[in-house]
Design a protein around this motif. Structure first.
Motif, PDB file in Angstrom:
ATOM      1  N   LEU A 146       0.800  -1.352  -0.122  1.00  0.00           N
ATOM      2  CA  LEU A 146       0.175  -0.035  -0.004  1.00  0.00           C
ATOM      3  C   LEU A 146       0.881   1.414   0.004  1.00  0.00           C
ATOM      4  CD1 LEU A 146      -2.739  -0.924   2.698  1.00  0.00           C
ATOM      5  CD2 LEU A 146      -3.005  -0.605   0.212  1.00  0.00           C
ATOM      6  N   THR A 147       2.128   1.235   0.082  1.00  0.00           N
ATOM      7  CA  THR A 147       2.990   2.375   0.149  1.00  0.00           C
ATOM      8  C   THR A 147       2.576   3.147  -0.901  1.00  0.00           C
ATOM      9  OG1 THR A 147       4.729   1.184   1.160  1.00  0.00           O
ATOM     10  CG2 THR A 147       5.350   2.880   0.291  1.00  0.00           C
ATOM     11  N   ALA A 148       2.643   2.559  -2.181  1.00  0.00           N
ATOM     12  CA  ALA A 148       2.454   3.570  -3.428  1.00  0.00           C
ATOM     13  C   ALA A 148       1.056   4.254  -3.275  1.00  0.00           C
ATOM     14  CB  ALA A 148       2.580   2.683  -4.615  1.00  0.00           C
ATOM     15  N   LEU A 149       0.056   3.924  -2.537  1.00  0.00           N
ATOM     16  CA  LEU A 149      -1.308   4.391  -2.714  1.00  0.00           C
ATOM     17  C   LEU A 149      -1.422   5.906  -2.250  1.00  0.00           C
ATOM     18  CD1 LEU A 149      -4.487   4.060  -2.825  1.00  0.00           C
ATOM     19  CD2 LEU A 149      -4.249   3.477  -0.326  1.00  0.00           C
ATOM     20  N   HIS A 150      -1.826   6.729  -3.428  1.00  0.00           N
ATOM     21  CA  HIS A 150      -1.839   8.190  -3.210  1.00  0.00           C
ATOM     22  C   HIS A 150      -3.148   8.605  -4.126  1.00  0.00           C
ATOM     23  CE1 HIS A 150       1.993   8.821  -0.971  1.00  0.00           C
ATOM     24  NE2 HIS A 150       2.521   7.962  -1.871  1.00  0.00           N
TER      25      HIS A 150
END
Length: 197
Positions: A147-151
């Motif tokens: 989920l790190t790339a969730l923006h």
């Protein structure tokens, strides 16, 4: 009645989140998680637990006043994390100061109405995506890392909701609580009372 106060993401934000969650559900050990239903997604501002019926009218009045004192918050989904290996969540970014102030007012309103928030559920902006099933040991780290790339796109959280939570009673594995909005209030003063210019 078991109640909590929350902000609900609009459909476009839920669509974005569903797109991000889809690949997570195909990761190893995903079947050992109990995934929250899309219609259950929310940001909890205060978990109140069981609230007696006689308390509800004053609670509603105070929550309405709290909502009127706060302008809508500009938010976006951002990243994710986990509470140990118990729960996986998506995070929020944006006007977190305004969001925390709103949560504080909501919690104060509930306390004054005689429905004090559960002390074990301190405010931390997150939207729960999945929980580990009982009896299944699973590491949530790979899911949180994914989920790190969730923006997500910015959205305006402009309505406060009082939601009831009916716990599952059937004993069917994976059955989830049923959430029903009991009352809602727009954030900010009514347009007729806003200062000109």
């Amino acid at each position: 009645m078991r109640l909590f106060v929350a902000l609900l993401p609009p459909p476009s934000v839920a669509d974005e989140l569903a797109d991000a969650v889809g690949p997570l559900r195909r990761l190893p050990d995903a079947s050992a998680l109990r995934w929250t239903a899309r219609e259950s997604w929310h940001f909890t501002l205060a978990f109140l637990g069981e609230v007696a019926d006689p308390v509800r009218p004053e609670l509603a009045e105070r929550l309405g006043r709290a909502a009127a004192r706060h302008e809508p918050c500009a938010l976006r989904l951002s990243g994710g994390g986990r509470f140990g290996d118990r729960a996986l969540w998506a995070g929020a970014d944006g006007d977190l100061t305004g969001l925390a102030a709103l949560a504080g007012s909501v919690r104060d309103a509930a306390r004054r109405a005689g429905a004090p928030p559960d002390a074990e559920h301190a405010f931390r902006p997150h939207l729960t995506l999945a929980r580990a099933q009982r009896g299944h040991a699973v590491s949530l780290r790979p899911f949180a890392d994914a989920l790190t790339a969730l923006h997500g796109a910015a959205w305006s959280a402009d309505t406060l909701h009082l939601v009831s939570s009916a716990l599952p009673r059937s004993g069917v594995p994976g059955e989830q609580p049923r959430y029903t909005t009991q009352e809602s209030w727009p954030l900010g003063r009514p347009a007729a009372h806003r200062p000109e210019g």
